[in-house]
Motif scaffolding. Structure first.
Motif, mmCIF file in Angstrom:
data_model
loop_
_atom_site.group_PDB
_atom_site.id
_atom_site.type_symbol
_atom_site.label_atom_id
_atom_site.label_comp_id
_atom_site.label_asym_id
_atom_site.label_seq_id
_atom_site.Cartn_x
_atom_site.Cartn_y
_atom_site.Cartn_z
ATOM 1 N N LEU A 7 37.412 -45.058 2.828
ATOM 2 C CA LEU A 7 35.987 -45.050 2.553
ATOM 3 C C LEU A 7 35.510 -46.464 2.311
ATOM 4 O O LEU A 7 36.210 -47.263 1.696
ATOM 5 N N THR A 8 34.329 -46.757 2.776
ATOM 6 C CA THR A 8 33.648 -47.996 2.447
ATOM 7 C C THR A 8 32.475 -47.586 1.570
ATOM 8 O O THR A 8 31.683 -46.718 1.950
ATOM 9 N N THR A 62 35.664 -34.918 4.550
ATOM 10 C CA THR A 62 34.957 -36.027 5.188
ATOM 11 C C THR A 62 33.456 -35.762 5.197
ATOM 12 O O THR A 62 32.660 -36.640 4.850
ATOM 13 N N LYS A 63 33.056 -34.541 5.550
ATOM 14 C CA LYS A 63 31.635 -34.185 5.561
ATOM 15 C C LYS A 63 31.028 -34.280 4.166
ATOM 16 O O LYS A 63 29.913 -34.784 3.993
ATOM 17 N N VAL A 71 28.330 -43.955 -0.610
ATOM 18 C CA VAL A 71 29.396 -43.925 0.388
ATOM 19 C C VAL A 71 28.781 -44.353 1.717
ATOM 20 O O VAL A 71 27.868 -43.719 2.227
ATOM 21 N N LEU A 72 29.268 -45.456 2.257
ATOM 22 C CA LEU A 72 28.713 -46.012 3.483
ATOM 23 C C LEU A 72 29.417 -45.492 4.737
ATOM 24 O O LEU A 72 28.781 -45.270 5.761
ATOM 25 N N LYS A 73 30.736 -45.313 4.639
ATOM 26 C CA LYS A 73 31.500 -44.895 5.809
ATOM 27 C C LYS A 73 32.762 -44.167 5.345
ATOM 28 O O LYS A 73 33.375 -44.545 4.353
ATOM 29 N N VAL A 74 33.139 -43.129 6.095
ATOM 30 C CA VAL A 74 34.367 -42.378 5.820
ATOM 31 C C VAL A 74 35.139 -42.253 7.125
ATOM 32 O O VAL A 74 34.579 -41.883 8.150
ATOM 33 N N ASN A 75 36.426 -42.586 7.091
ATOM 34 C CA ASN A 75 37.284 -42.451 8.264
ATOM 35 C C ASN A 75 38.508 -41.620 7.907
ATOM 36 O O ASN A 75 39.176 -41.898 6.904
#
Length: 173
Positions: A7-8, A62-63, A71-75
């Motif tokens: 996560l970013t 993730t959703k 939370v900016l980004k989740v991979n």
């Protein structure tokens, strides 16, 4: 199956608490969590390792994480080729008879002794979790006085091979 999410997030108070609460509410145990500054000022990177029954759980997490404030980004990097490392500090009990044996165990693992005393050695080891587990099992018979481990820090490798469903040949993504 082991799920690995990166996560970013904005580096603000309460962000980590909200993220861990999300896992707690759904009764998923976090095996490891690593948080630290990223390459951008004011942005942190979080790596979460969780044991789940199937991939749908990771998709759902993730959703849910995408909906969180800050939370900016989740991979989901669970099924990708990744670079992953962990750090362990291990204080091992030594005697004059076992000191040389312990050094012989340390060398093949490329670990390093970072503190020495009359009755103990503190060893630093980095690598993948399996490597650290193997080292701990070998060193246990000598007597572990203290053990501290970081969580896994990970991100995808530079080049990823992906299998296309329409063709059997892997393609570079």
């Amino acid at each position: 199956m082991k799920g690995i999410l990166t996560l970013t997030v904005n580096n603000r108070p309460g962000v980590l608490n909200r993220i861990t609460n999300l896992f707690t509410k759904r009764n998923y145990n976090i095996e490891s969590i690593t948080v630290g500054s990223s390459e951008q000022e004011g942005i942190s990177r979080i790596t979460v390792v969780v044991q789940v029954d199937d991939e749908t759980v990771i998709e759902q997490m993730t959703k849910q994480l995408h909906k969180q404030i800050d939370v900016l980004k989740v991979n989901d990097i669970s099924n990708q080729a990744i670079v992953a490392r962990e750090l362990a500090l291990i204080k091992v009990q030594v005697t004059s008879q076992t000191r040389a044996e312990i050094y012989a165990v340390i060398e093949p693992f490329r670990a390093s002794v970072i503190d020495v005393s009359k009755d103990s050695l503190t060893v630093q080891i980095t690598g993948e979790s399996d490597k650290i587990e193997a080292f701990i099992e070998l060193i246990k018979p000598y007597g572990i006085k203290e053990l501290a481990r970081t969580g896994t820090a990970a991100f995808p490798r530079g080049m990823q091979l992906a299998n296309s469903k329409s063709s059997k040949a892997p393609t570079i993504v």
